[in-house]
Scaffold this motif. Structure first.
Motif, PDB file in Angstrom:
ATOM      1  N   VAL A   1     -17.956 -45.969  27.937  1.00  0.00           N
ATOM      2  CA  VAL A   1     -16.748 -46.325  28.671  1.00  0.00           C
ATOM      3  C   VAL A   1     -17.033 -46.301  30.167  1.00  0.00           C
ATOM      4  O   VAL A   1     -17.817 -45.486  30.655  1.00  0.00           O
ATOM      5  N   TYR A   2     -16.414 -47.234  30.872  1.00  0.00           N
ATOM      6  CA  TYR A   2     -16.535 -47.325  32.333  1.00  0.00           C
ATOM      7  C   TYR A   2     -15.273 -46.752  32.968  1.00  0.00           C
ATOM      8  O   TYR A   2     -14.169 -46.987  32.479  1.00  0.00           O
ATOM      9  N   PHE A   3     -15.458 -46.048  34.066  1.00  0.00           N
ATOM     10  CA  PHE A   3     -14.327 -45.352  34.685  1.00  0.00           C
ATOM     11  C   PHE A   3     -14.498 -45.269  36.196  1.00  0.00           C
ATOM     12  O   PHE A   3     -15.607 -45.350  36.729  1.00  0.00           O
ATOM     13  N   ILE A   4     -13.376 -45.101  36.879  1.00  0.00           N
ATOM     14  CA  ILE A   4     -13.369 -44.698  38.281  1.00  0.00           C
ATOM     15  C   ILE A   4     -12.926 -43.243  38.296  1.00  0.00           C
ATOM     16  O   ILE A   4     -11.946 -42.885  37.637  1.00  0.00           O
ATOM     17  N   SER A   5     -13.651 -42.409  39.020  1.00  0.00           N
ATOM     18  CA  SER A   5     -13.261 -41.002  39.061  1.00  0.00           C
ATOM     19  C   SER A   5     -12.987 -40.556  40.484  1.00  0.00           C
ATOM     20  O   SER A   5     -13.563 -41.064  41.447  1.00  0.00           O
ATOM     21  N   LEU A   6     -12.061 -39.602  40.599  1.00  0.00           N
ATOM     22  CA  LEU A   6     -11.582 -39.097  41.881  1.00  0.00           C
ATOM     23  C   LEU A   6     -12.033 -37.653  42.051  1.00  0.00           C
ATOM     24  O   LEU A   6     -11.683 -36.779  41.242  1.00  0.00           O
ATOM     25  N   ASN A   7     -12.814 -37.397  43.066  1.00  0.00           N
ATOM     26  CA  ASN A   7     -13.319 -36.050  43.317  1.00  0.00           C
ATOM     27  C   ASN A   7     -12.180 -35.142  43.768  1.00  0.00           C
ATOM     28  O   ASN A   7     -11.562 -35.371  44.811  1.00  0.00           O
ATOM     29  N   GLN A   8     -11.928 -34.102  42.997  1.00  0.00           N
ATOM     30  CA  GLN A   8     -10.822 -33.195  43.301  1.00  0.00           C
ATOM     31  C   GLN A   8     -11.131 -32.226  44.435  1.00  0.00           C
ATOM     32  O   GLN A   8     -10.265 -31.444  44.847  1.00  0.00           O
TER      33      GLN A   8
ATOM     34  N   SER B   1     -13.758 -30.698  29.562  1.00  0.00           N
ATOM     35  CA  SER B   1     -14.211 -29.309  29.597  1.00  0.00           C
ATOM     36  C   SER B   1     -14.930 -29.007  30.901  1.00  0.00           C
ATOM     37  O   SER B   1     -15.777 -29.785  31.356  1.00  0.00           O
ATOM     38  N   ASN B   2     -14.575 -27.874  31.498  1.00  0.00           N
ATOM     39  CA  ASN B   2     -15.218 -27.405  32.725  1.00  0.00           C
ATOM     40  C   ASN B   2     -15.198 -25.886  32.691  1.00  0.00           C
ATOM     41  O   ASN B   2     -14.230 -25.253  33.091  1.00  0.00           O
ATOM     42  N   THR B   3     -16.266 -25.301  32.164  1.00  0.00           N
ATOM     43  CA  THR B   3     -16.298 -23.856  31.941  1.00  0.00           C
ATOM     44  C   THR B   3     -16.500 -23.058  33.220  1.00  0.00           C
ATOM     45  O   THR B   3     -16.203 -21.863  33.269  1.00  0.00           O
ATOM     46  N   ASP B   4     -17.006 -23.710  34.272  1.00  0.00           N
ATOM     47  CA  ASP B   4     -17.259 -23.009  35.527  1.00  0.00           C
ATOM     48  C   ASP B   4     -17.233 -24.046  36.648  1.00  0.00           C
ATOM     49  O   ASP B   4     -18.131 -24.874  36.762  1.00  0.00           O
TER      50      ASP B   4
ATOM     51  N   TRP C   1     -12.671 -30.927  38.572  1.00  0.00           N
ATOM     52  CA  TRP C   1     -11.399 -30.847  37.851  1.00  0.00           C
ATOM     53  C   TRP C   1     -11.407 -29.573  37.018  1.00  0.00           C
ATOM     54  O   TRP C   1     -12.064 -29.516  35.978  1.00  0.00           O
ATOM     55  N   ASP C   2     -10.712 -28.576  37.473  1.00  0.00           N
ATOM     56  CA  ASP C   2     -10.713 -27.259  36.841  1.00  0.00           C
ATOM     57  C   ASP C   2      -9.596 -27.192  35.806  1.00  0.00           C
ATOM     58  O   ASP C   2      -8.416 -27.139  36.156  1.00  0.00           O
ATOM     59  N   VAL C   3      -9.962 -27.202  34.513  1.00  0.00           N
ATOM     60  CA  VAL C   3      -8.961 -27.329  33.443  1.00  0.00           C
ATOM     61  C   VAL C   3      -9.217 -26.293  32.332  1.00  0.00           C
ATOM     62  O   VAL C   3      -9.681 -26.624  31.243  1.00  0.00           O
ATOM     63  N   PRO C   4      -8.908 -25.040  32.586  1.00  0.00           N
ATOM     64  CA  PRO C   4      -9.202 -23.995  31.594  1.00  0.00           C
ATOM     65  C   PRO C   4      -8.508 -24.201  30.253  1.00  0.00           C
ATOM     66  O   PRO C   4      -9.094 -23.924  29.197  1.00  0.00           O
ATOM     67  N   GLU C   5      -7.268 -24.700  30.264  1.00  0.00           N
ATOM     68  CA  GLU C   5      -6.554 -24.870  28.996  1.00  0.00           C
ATOM     69  C   GLU C   5      -7.155 -26.016  28.176  1.00  0.00           C
ATOM     70  O   GLU C   5      -7.299 -25.906  26.956  1.00  0.00           O
ATOM     71  N   LEU C   6      -7.490 -27.115  28.843  1.00  0.00           N
ATOM     72  CA  LEU C   6      -8.128 -28.221  28.134  1.00  0.00           C
ATOM     73  C   LEU C   6      -9.512 -27.805  27.625  1.00  0.00           C
ATOM     74  O   LEU C   6      -9.932 -28.221  26.542  1.00  0.00           O
ATOM     75  N   THR C   7     -10.196 -26.995  28.403  1.00  0.00           N
ATOM     76  CA  THR C   7     -11.515 -26.506  27.985  1.00  0.00           C
ATOM     77  C   THR C   7     -11.403 -25.712  26.689  1.00  0.00           C
ATOM     78  O   THR C   7     -12.198 -25.899  25.752  1.00  0.00           O
ATOM     79  N   LYS C   8     -10.401 -24.855  26.602  1.00  0.00           N
ATOM     80  CA  LYS C   8     -10.188 -24.061  25.385  1.00  0.00           C
ATOM     81  C   LYS C   8      -9.855 -24.961  24.193  1.00  0.00           C
ATOM     82  O   LYS C   8     -10.333 -24.753  23.074  1.00  0.00           O
ATOM     83  N   GLU C   9      -9.027 -25.958  24.443  1.00  0.00           N
ATOM     84  CA  GLU C   9      -8.644 -26.868  23.368  1.00  0.00           C
ATOM     85  C   GLU C   9      -9.850 -27.665  22.872  1.00  0.00           C
ATOM     86  O   GLU C   9     -10.021 -27.883  21.664  1.00  0.00           O
TER      87      GLU C   9
ATOM     88  N   LYS D   1      -4.423 -38.042  25.268  1.00  0.00           N
ATOM     89  CA  LYS D   1      -3.123 -38.281  25.890  1.00  0.00           C
ATOM     90  C   LYS D   1      -2.972 -37.465  27.172  1.00  0.00           C
ATOM     91  O   LYS D   1      -2.406 -37.946  28.171  1.00  0.00           O
ATOM     92  N   LYS D   2      -3.477 -36.247  27.171  1.00  0.00           N
ATOM     93  CA  LYS D   2      -3.387 -35.405  28.359  1.00  0.00           C
ATOM     94  C   LYS D   2      -4.271 -35.943  29.477  1.00  0.00           C
ATOM     95  O   LYS D   2      -3.892 -35.904  30.657  1.00  0.00           O
ATOM     96  N   VAL D   3      -5.435 -36.436  29.123  1.00  0.00           N
ATOM     97  CA  VAL D   3      -6.328 -37.010  30.125  1.00  0.00           C
ATOM     98  C   VAL D   3      -5.735 -38.292  30.696  1.00  0.00           C
ATOM     99  O   VAL D   3      -5.808 -38.548  31.899  1.00  0.00           O
ATOM    100  N   LEU D   4      -5.140 -39.102  29.846  1.00  0.00           N
ATOM    101  CA  LEU D   4      -4.476 -40.321  30.313  1.00  0.00           C
ATOM    102  C   LEU D   4      -3.415 -39.994  31.365  1.00  0.00           C
ATOM    103  O   LEU D   4      -3.320 -40.649  32.409  1.00  0.00           O
ATOM    104  N   ALA D   5      -2.634 -38.951  31.109  1.00  0.00           N
ATOM    105  CA  ALA D   5      -1.483 -38.638  31.958  1.00  0.00           C
ATOM    106  C   ALA D   5      -1.848 -37.951  33.264  1.00  0.00           C
ATOM    107  O   ALA D   5      -1.207 -38.186  34.298  1.00  0.00           O
ATOM    108  N   ASP D   6      -2.896 -37.125  33.249  1.00  0.00           N
ATOM    109  CA  ASP D   6      -3.047 -36.223  34.395  1.00  0.00           C
ATOM    110  C   ASP D   6      -4.452 -36.134  34.976  1.00  0.00           C
ATOM    111  O   ASP D   6      -4.652 -35.453  35.964  1.00  0.00           O
ATOM    112  N   SER D   7      -5.426 -36.811  34.403  1.00  0.00           N
ATOM    113  CA  SER D   7      -6.810 -36.585  34.833  1.00  0.00           C
ATOM    114  C   SER D   7      -7.175 -37.393  36.076  1.00  0.00           C
ATOM    115  O   SER D   7      -6.476 -38.334  36.457  1.00  0.00           O
TER     116      SER D   7
END
Length: 547
Positions: free
Chosen positions: A303-310, A454-457, A473-481, A503-509
């Motif tokens: 997949v091709y994407f544009i990403s935004l550095n947080q 996932s971003n463990t650190d 992108w610091d996402v502890p809850e998504l990492t656990k899921e 769906k969560k990535v679509l909405a908020d990533s």
């Protein structure tokens, strides 16, 4: 003697004779490809190293796939299936923690050295201890530099065991072992070339495990062997006489660096190359109508994407992340720039993988984007830089985004570079915007889920450098899921977890996912059995012959 001189001499020796030498020369006048050689025009400027313990680029995956063997392989005709390669058999303990592999007897590396379980163990050990980009595929099983010699070990010359830290679904573990980082290297040869290293706080070993040698060298057992790689010029493979499987039909394969689609098409039409690998829609259509030429294609899990550095506080605002998803002209891109080479796709799991959804909620809506930007405090817009690999359709997509973003007051400065330059900056988290591609390292949904969700650190010196990490992108809850999906034995329940994650990535990533790749190639009808696989490391060339 410098590495440059060594490579130049290697090329001179290998490519003796004016006809073949001209295939990798920089001058534009080429010669017809030799009958025992497959010549492919290919934009492989992303290659940084051909060491399977370090390489993590799509072009290099093809080289590794054709030149190295692994315990197990993906079945390219049935991607839900893993088949034996070096392994004769395998078994899993009742507690799903220990995997035992029995090797086929009498196997040899290209060097002539026997392939043993010790080589398998060493290959995993060096990948983990080198801790380069692909190492996380193995360290996710709980392997560390301190425990890898105990967790991945040779029981006897033909028996290798791998002990993982959790009772993962066996299909997940086996699929990971089809990734190129699990390629088996020749321990005796590699360590004979190893260089001493002074240990530091970040690297505590006194050897480079042959990394400097394998950046351009070879120590494998696949159907072909790497005999030379010169950045942005050529990769040369030669048949491995010690290969244990079906023998290659051709003596040599040359990947000749050609960046432009039009140049590839013209060279193919003149017979200077046998295969054109980076055709844009217009050139692909032209090739399809030319007598003596054919086209082929294969959907890829890329997949091709544009990403935004947080790390950029402006881009870290949720409204900005969402606004950028409304500033892509998906319809125009689909109808022009990726016609025939991709399909619009807005979720991180490629079509066909477990749990993949086809939701496409975003379309070009400048008014909506302006409304969101105003809520974020950017009524008058903002300015960002955009690191873009100078290859199509990537450049075209970036320019399209630049134009539509300007309508919402977003000033986008495109910074072009080759694959190595843009990727290195992206991996260092020094970009604002970056346009890239992610291909599944193995055919399990975790391959994409882990990197996007996932971003463990999130620290700069993290050992687990996923795409989420690269964009801070610091996402502890998504990492656990994401981690919970690996322990779910029920396939339907596991699929549901991945559906929720998408769906969560679509909405908020910070990921604006645009399309899924369809790889295409044009080739001479003199070429027989040329086929693109479902992944880059299954684009096999050992079955190819020429009239």
């Amino acid at each position: 003697m410098t590495m440059t001189i060594q490579i130049t001499k290697t090329f001179s020796l290998l490519l003796a004779g004016a006809a073949l030498a001209s295939l990798v020369a920089v001058q534009p006048v080429l010669a017809a490809s030799p009958p025992d050689t497959l010549v492919e025009g290919f934009a492989f400027d992303d290659i940084i190293s051909v060491d399977p313990g370090e390489a993590f680029e799509l072009s290099t995956a093809e080289i590794t796939g054709n030149c190295y063997s692994m315990l197990v392989r993906l079945n390219p005709d049935k991607t839900s299936e893993v088949v034996n390669e070096l392994a004769e058999s395998w078994s899993v303990s009742d507690d799903k923690l220990t995997y035992t592999f029995k090797l086929k007897p009498g196997l040899k590396f290209a060097s002539g050295n026997p392939i043993t379980a010790e080589d398998v163990a060493f290959s995993m050990e060096r990948a983990v201890k080198l801790d380069k980009s692909p190492a996380f595929l193995l360290t996710q099983f709980g392997l560390t530099g301190d425990n890898v010699t105990e967790k991945a070990k040779a029981v006897d010359p033909t028996t290798f065991t791998l002990t993982v830290d959790k009772p993962y679904a066996p299909s997940f573990v086996l699929n990971v072992l089809t990734a190129t980082v699990a390629a088996v290297v020749d321990k005796k040869l590699v360590m004979s070339k190893a260089k001493p290293v002074t240990p530091t706080d970040k690297y505590k070993y006194d050897t480079d495990f042959g990394n400097d040698f394998l950046k351009t060298g070879y120590a494998g057992s696949g159907p072909y062997k790497v005999v030379a790689w010169k950045a942005n010029e050529a990769v040369v493979l030669e048949a491995n006489p010690n290969y244990f499987g079906e023998k290659p039909k051709l003596k040599r394969v040359i990947y000749r660096y050609m960046k432009e689609s039009a140049s590839q098409r013209l060279a193919l039409e003149k017979g200077d190359i046998d295969v054109a690998r980076n055709l844009e829609p217009g050139d692909m259509e032209s090739v399809s109508k030319k007598e003596g030429l054919k086209v082929t294609s294969a959907p890829k899990g890329t997949v091709y994407f544009i990403s935004l550095n947080q790390k950029n506080a402006d881009l870290a605002k949720p409204e900005v992340r969402e606004a950028f998803k409304y500033l892509v002209d998906y319809d125009a891109i689909g109808e022009t720039l990726i016609k025939g080479v991709g399909t619009i796709h807005q979720t991180f799991l490629p079509t066909g993988q477990l749990g993949a959804i086809e939701d496409k909620p975003y379309k070009l809506d400048v008014a909506k984007a302006k409304e969101l930007l105003a809520k974020a405090g950017f009524k008058d817009g903002l300015s960002v830089t955009f690191d873009v690999r100078n290859i199509q359709p990537v450049t075209g997509i970036a320019e399209s985004f630049q134009q539509t973003a300007a309508q919402a007051g977003v000033k986008v400065e495109i910074i072009p570079g080759d694959g190595k330059q843009t990727l290195t900056k992206f991996r260092a988290r020094k970009h604002d915007l970056y346009i890239g591609q992610w291909g599944s390292d193995y055919f399990d949904p975790n391959s994409n889920a882990e990197t996007f969700t996932s971003n463990t650190d999130n620290s700069d010196d993290s050992k687990n450098k996923t795409l989420a990490w690269r964009n801070a992108w610091d996402v502890p809850e998504l990492t656990k899921e994401t981690q919970s999906a690996l322990l779910e034995p029920d396939s339907a329940k596991r699929a549901a977890i991945y559906e929720d994650l998408q769906k969560k990535v679509l909405a908020d990533s910070p990921f604006v996912i645009i399309y899924q790749q369809v790889e295409v190639a044009g080739y001479s009808d003199k070429v027989k059995n040329f086929k693109l696989g479902p992944s880059f490391d299954t684009n096999f060339v050992y079955t190819v012959s020429k009239d």
